[in-house]
Write an enzyme that holds these catalytic residues in place. Structure first.
Site, PDB file in Angstrom:
ATOM      1  N   ASN A 149       0.878  -1.180   0.000  1.00  0.00           N
ATOM      2  CA  ASN A 149       0.000   0.000   0.000  1.00  0.00           C
ATOM      3  C   ASN A 149       0.911   1.225   0.000  1.00  0.00           C
ATOM      4  O   ASN A 149       1.502   1.565   1.024  1.00  0.00           O
ATOM      5  CB  ASN A 149      -0.881  -0.028   1.253  1.00  0.00           C
ATOM      6  CG  ASN A 149      -1.661   1.251   1.459  1.00  0.00           C
ATOM      7  OD1 ASN A 149      -1.784   2.062   0.545  1.00  0.00           O
ATOM      8  ND2 ASN A 149      -2.196   1.439   2.655  1.00  0.00           N
ATOM      9  N   GLY A 185       2.787   2.019  10.691  1.00  0.00           N
ATOM     10  CA  GLY A 185       3.760   3.093  10.551  1.00  0.00           C
ATOM     11  C   GLY A 185       4.500   3.448  11.828  1.00  0.00           C
ATOM     12  O   GLY A 185       5.152   4.489  11.903  1.00  0.00           O
ATOM     13  N   LYS A 205       0.093   4.244  -0.282  1.00  0.00           N
ATOM     14  CA  LYS A 205      -0.558   5.446   0.283  1.00  0.00           C
ATOM     15  C   LYS A 205      -0.335   6.646  -0.649  1.00  0.00           C
ATOM     16  O   LYS A 205      -0.269   6.457  -1.855  1.00  0.00           O
ATOM     17  CB  LYS A 205      -0.049   5.717   1.695  1.00  0.00           C
ATOM     18  CG  LYS A 205      -0.088   4.482   2.571  1.00  0.00           C
ATOM     19  CD  LYS A 205       0.105   4.787   4.019  1.00  0.00           C
ATOM     20  CE  LYS A 205       0.230   3.488   4.788  1.00  0.00           C
ATOM     21  NZ  LYS A 205       0.142   3.653   6.202  1.00  0.00           N
ATOM     22  N   SER A 260       3.624  -2.416  10.252  1.00  0.00           N
ATOM     23  CA  SER A 260       5.080  -2.458  10.471  1.00  0.00           C
ATOM     24  C   SER A 260       5.718  -3.791  10.078  1.00  0.00           C
ATOM     25  O   SER A 260       6.653  -4.248  10.752  1.00  0.00           O
ATOM     26  CB  SER A 260       5.414  -2.089  11.917  1.00  0.00           C
ATOM     27  OG  SER A 260       5.037  -0.745  12.178  1.00  0.00           O
ATOM     28  N   GLU A 285      -5.160  -5.177  10.600  1.00  0.00           N
ATOM     29  CA  GLU A 285      -4.135  -4.162  10.812  1.00  0.00           C
ATOM     30  C   GLU A 285      -4.404  -3.414  12.120  1.00  0.00           C
ATOM     31  O   GLU A 285      -5.243  -2.502  12.156  1.00  0.00           O
ATOM     32  CB  GLU A 285      -4.148  -3.152   9.662  1.00  0.00           C
ATOM     33  CG  GLU A 285      -3.864  -3.741   8.307  1.00  0.00           C
ATOM     34  CD  GLU A 285      -3.294  -2.698   7.369  1.00  0.00           C
ATOM     35  OE1 GLU A 285      -2.169  -2.888   6.906  1.00  0.00           O
ATOM     36  OE2 GLU A 285      -3.954  -1.682   7.132  1.00  0.00           O
ATOM     37  N   GLU A 345      -6.790   4.483   7.944  1.00  0.00           N
ATOM     38  CA  GLU A 345      -6.600   5.907   7.646  1.00  0.00           C
ATOM     39  C   GLU A 345      -7.847   6.483   6.973  1.00  0.00           C
ATOM     40  O   GLU A 345      -8.177   7.661   7.169  1.00  0.00           O
ATOM     41  CB  GLU A 345      -5.339   6.092   6.781  1.00  0.00           C
ATOM     42  CG  GLU A 345      -4.085   5.882   7.621  1.00  0.00           C
ATOM     43  CD  GLU A 345      -2.853   5.440   6.857  1.00  0.00           C
ATOM     44  OE1 GLU A 345      -2.831   5.534   5.618  1.00  0.00           O
ATOM     45  OE2 GLU A 345      -1.892   4.979   7.515  1.00  0.00           O
ATOM     46  N   HIS A 378      -9.388   0.932   4.986  1.00  0.00           N
ATOM     47  CA  HIS A 378      -8.103   1.128   5.681  1.00  0.00           C
ATOM     48  C   HIS A 378      -8.341   2.066   6.867  1.00  0.00           C
ATOM     49  O   HIS A 378      -9.163   2.983   6.783  1.00  0.00           O
ATOM     50  CB  HIS A 378      -7.076   1.724   4.708  1.00  0.00           C
ATOM     51  CG  HIS A 378      -5.685   1.739   5.272  1.00  0.00           C
ATOM     52  ND1 HIS A 378      -5.274   2.681   6.191  1.00  0.00           N
ATOM     53  CD2 HIS A 378      -4.635   0.913   5.082  1.00  0.00           C
ATOM     54  CE1 HIS A 378      -4.010   2.436   6.518  1.00  0.00           C
ATOM     55  NE2 HIS A 378      -3.603   1.364   5.873  1.00  0.00           N
TER      56      HIS A 378
END
Ligand code: PEP
Length: 256
Positions: A17, A179, A19, A218, A173, A105, A103
């Site tokens: 991904n 991250g 992003k 991660s 996730e 985010e 996701h």
């Protein structure tokens, strides 16, 4: 059913991904990844989800590399007055086979509820795309002991009725692992993936037993082999470490 699950072989998927990273020049990473895969064939499917602007331009290089392409989000409608949005049909037309929906985010930055995620996954299926549906708990939810409850509710709300092992992939996730360089212990990953598998089987029967469940958060070359060896982990969804062919290949290598 449990006996069948134990003997099932599910082909893993390692998905990148990107992003909001990457310009046309990042095509060189797809080409470099293709060279590595040509030398050492992966025993998993490989996917890159770059920004939508790059999908059509990457199409030929990705085909040569044996890498599938995907979008990072889609609108729930096929077309219409939705400024700035992109439909699943448009992603497909550009060369995508997959699309990530839900996701964390998107759930956090765009207020996407599980009902919206489900509508997006349905739109993806309607367009002939494989939906990668993301679920995951926040740090506060984990600390409050609510991980399995949160995952269960996100799964119940986000998965379309007609999800099956061919059109749907689940990505677990933990939000706090994305991250940050932090990862759950392999025991914790095993516990959550086992619970996800149980819920998928309960709802979709044998299809639920075959559905791929990715771990994301991660994943790096240094921890990929350990994480990918966890039962019911059928691949990875990778953010930062998917941007460079060397790192991404280092993760894919967990399956070579
Ligand atoms: C992600 O954004 O889906 C992700 C897993 O990111 P990272 O690998 O950078 O933690």
């Amino acid at each position: 059913m449990a006996g069948k699950v134990a003997t099932l072989r599910i082909k893993a998927l390692v998905a990148g991904n990107w992003k909001m990273n990457g310009l046309k020049s990042a095509r060189k990473e797809v080409v470099a990844l293709g060279r590595k895969l040509a030398r050492n064939k992966a025993a998993c499917d490989v996917l890159i989800c770059p920004p939508a602007t790059l999908i059509a331009g990457f199409r030929e290089d990705a085909r040569t590399a044996g890498v599938a392409l995907g979008g990072q989000d889609c609108h729930m409608q096929v077309s219409g007055a939705h400024t700035g949005d992109i439909s699943a049909a448009m992603l497909k037309d550009a060369g995508a086979r997959y699309v990530i929906v839900g996701h964390s985010e998107r759930r956090a930055d765009h207020g996407e509820s599980s009902a919206i995620v489900r509508a997006k996954a349905e739109a993806a299926h309607e367009a002939g795309l494989i939906a990668i549906i993301c679920v995951g708990e926040t740090r506060a939810e984990r600390d409050a002991g609510k991980t399995l409850r949160v995952i269960s509710s996100q799964l119940a709300g986000s998965l379309p009725l007609r999800a099956n092992a061919k059109n749907t992939v689940i990505a677990y996730e933990p939000v706090w692992a994305i991250g940050t360089g932090l990862t759950p212990t392999t025991q914790d990953v095993a516990k959550v993936h086992k619970a996800i598998r149980a819920r998928l089987e309960k709802r979709f029967g044998f299809d639920g037993a075959k559905m791929r469940i990715l771990y994301g958060g991660s994943v790096k070359p240094a921890n990929a082999a350990e994480l990918m060896a966890v039962p019911n982990v059928n691949g990875a969804l990778v953010g930062g470490a998917s941007l460079k062919a060397d790192d991404f290949y280092g993760i894919i290598s967990a399956y070579t």
